[in-house]
Design an enzyme around this catalytic site. Structure first.
Site, PDB file in Angstrom:
ATOM      1  N   TRP A  31      29.418  10.566  40.527  1.00  0.00           N
ATOM      2  CA  TRP A  31      30.361  11.632  40.155  1.00  0.00           C
ATOM      3  C   TRP A  31      30.844  11.476  38.719  1.00  0.00           C
ATOM      4  CZ3 TRP A  31      31.070   8.386  44.392  1.00  0.00           C
ATOM      5  CH2 TRP A  31      31.923   7.312  44.188  1.00  0.00           C
ATOM      6  N   GLU A  44      36.784  12.935  44.608  1.00  0.00           N
ATOM      7  CA  GLU A  44      38.212  12.606  44.565  1.00  0.00           C
ATOM      8  C   GLU A  44      38.822  12.593  45.961  1.00  0.00           C
ATOM      9  OE1 GLU A  44      39.997  11.475  42.246  1.00  0.00           O
ATOM     10  OE2 GLU A  44      38.618  11.723  40.589  1.00  0.00           O
ATOM     11  N   LEU A  87      35.850   8.305  58.054  1.00  0.00           N
ATOM     12  CA  LEU A  87      36.708   8.281  56.868  1.00  0.00           C
ATOM     13  C   LEU A  87      38.191   8.443  57.226  1.00  0.00           C
ATOM     14  CD1 LEU A  87      34.886  10.384  54.128  1.00  0.00           C
ATOM     15  CD2 LEU A  87      35.628   8.016  53.939  1.00  0.00           C
ATOM     16  N   TYR A 127      47.565  15.659  42.064  1.00  0.00           N
ATOM     17  CA  TYR A 127      46.614  14.649  41.604  1.00  0.00           C
ATOM     18  C   TYR A 127      45.190  15.229  41.536  1.00  0.00           C
ATOM     19  CZ  TYR A 127      43.186  11.058  41.596  1.00  0.00           C
ATOM     20  OH  TYR A 127      42.080  10.342  41.267  1.00  0.00           O
ATOM     21  N   ASP A 145      47.852   8.299  40.274  1.00  0.00           N
ATOM     22  CA  ASP A 145      47.543   7.743  41.594  1.00  0.00           C
ATOM     23  C   ASP A 145      48.125   6.326  41.664  1.00  0.00           C
ATOM     24  OD1 ASP A 145      45.864   6.179  40.066  1.00  0.00           O
ATOM     25  OD2 ASP A 145      44.061   6.558  41.247  1.00  0.00           O
TER      26      ASP A 145
END
Ligand code: SF4
Length: 362
Positions: A31, A44, A87, A127, A145
């Site tokens: 990425w 992200e 996840l 964010y 973050d």
């Protein structure tokens, strides 16, 4: 009011040092080789809940199967959740799906290019919007973050709690002051990577730090006390008694609804109790009586008590009771459940807890 004691010129120097450090130390990740906002967005969201090493596989599988918003929008939700399985934070997968559908519906399938439009997508907070807009479009929005909180609280020796509104606002404004508007994407990535690899939570590499001469916490001897956090609240325990009911080599499942954890995932018939329950207590519950009005309708094969399963605000204590229904007919009260094709869940997404249970069965 600014909390930053440094001048604009020295802030630019800090940013330049971070970017230079990043050029020498950054991890090569897929990425980071793209400015495609869709792929940056997916990475992200995945990385908000997992480490890079684990997230990489998810990223490759997810973007391989759904290479653009249109492909994600066209997929059934079950398939999206299945790819997300393991996840956790399944609401994020559902939000990705909903956002992709909105991108198709309202933006003709093209990822929006302005901060307000990106921020308005389901599940996209400050964010994520700042990360996408700065990295993909070069817009001057600072990302904040956990890594950024740590680095800034140390560099400027700030004792404001990072998990309270006042602290969050102060750090957001400091991050905005520090941002280099000429290269916001590079600056944001450098600051976050520096926190992830160098200015780490315990034993940061202060001796070899390119910012050691500017680090106020290092000078004050407070590195180990930064960032400041409020005491964590204790997670609430929940006690799940799952019935793994086998009938003619198939398993009964139900789909969880909204308003609680694991919305949209499949699980076994569940009896939740207020404390840990033995089998005698489980079969005396009204719910069990509804499903099995007669004792001759099932055989208990065994039980697996799972290790405590930690969610952000809950600890799930689960026991899976394995039952077999010997009869040719499924008892009427159980016909509302979904019947799998085999003993496992097949293509249906289940919580990580039940995934682990199926692993124990081999
Ligand atoms: S000197 Fe230590 S605490 Fe300060 S920024 Fe560098 S690594 Fe972090």
């Amino acid at each position: 009011m600014s909390v930053c004691p440094d001048t604009a010129a020295s802030l630019r120097e800090i940013s330049a040092t971070l970017v230079e450090w990043y050029g020498r130390n950054r991890r090569e990740l897929p990425w980071r080789e793209t400015r495609d906002p869709y792929r940056i967005w997916i990475s992200e969201v995945i990385l908000q809940q997992t480490r890079v090493a684990q997230g990489l596989g998810y990223y490759l599988r997810f973007t391989g199967r759904f290479p653009d918003p249109a492909a994600l929008a066209a997929a059934p939700e079950d398939e999206v959740l299945r790819l997300w399985q393991g996840l956790g934070y399944y609401s994020r997968a559902r939000n990705l799906h909903a956002a992709a559908r909105r991108i198709v519906r309202e933006h003709g399938g093209r990822f929006p290019h302005t901060y307000p439009e990106v921020r308005a997508l389901p599940g996209v907070g400050d964010y994520t919007a700042a990360a996408i807009c700065s990295i993909a479009f070069g817009l001057p929005h600072a990302t904040v973050d956990g890594n950024v909180y740590r680095v800034l609280s140390r560099l400027f020796d700030l004792a404001l709690p990072v998990d309270e509104g006042r602290g969050r606002r102060a750090f957001a404004s400091l991050a905005a002051e520090l941002l280099d508007p000429r290269q916001p994407g590079m600056h944001n990535q450098a600051l976050m990577e520096f926190g992830a690899l160098h200015c780490v939570p315990s034993s940061p590499e202060c001796i070899a730090c390119p910012l050691a001469g500017r680090c106020l916490a290092l000078a004050a001897g407070t590195v180990g006390e930064r960032p400041v956090k409020r005491a964590k609240s204790t997670p609430i325990p929940r006690y799940f008694n799952y019935l793994h009911i086998l009938w003619r080599g198939r398993t009964l499942l139900s789909r969880r609804g909204a308003g609680d954890i694991w919305n949209g995932l499949y699980e076994f018939p569940l009896i939740e109790t207020g404390s840990p329950a033995g089998w005698d207590e489980v079969i005396r519950t009204p719910r069990f009586g509804e499903w099995f009005p007669g004792r001759e309708e099932f055989r208990l094969l065994g039980a697996t008590r799972m290790p405590p399963h930690q969610l952000s605000h809950r600890t799930i204590h689960a026991c899976v009771w394995r039952l077999e229904i010997p009869g040719k007919e499924l008892p009427a009260p159980l016909r509302a459940f979904v019947l799998t094709e085999g003993p496992g869940p097949g293509e249906r997404a289940v919580p990580r807890l039940l995934d682990r249970y199926f692993e124990t069965l081999g």
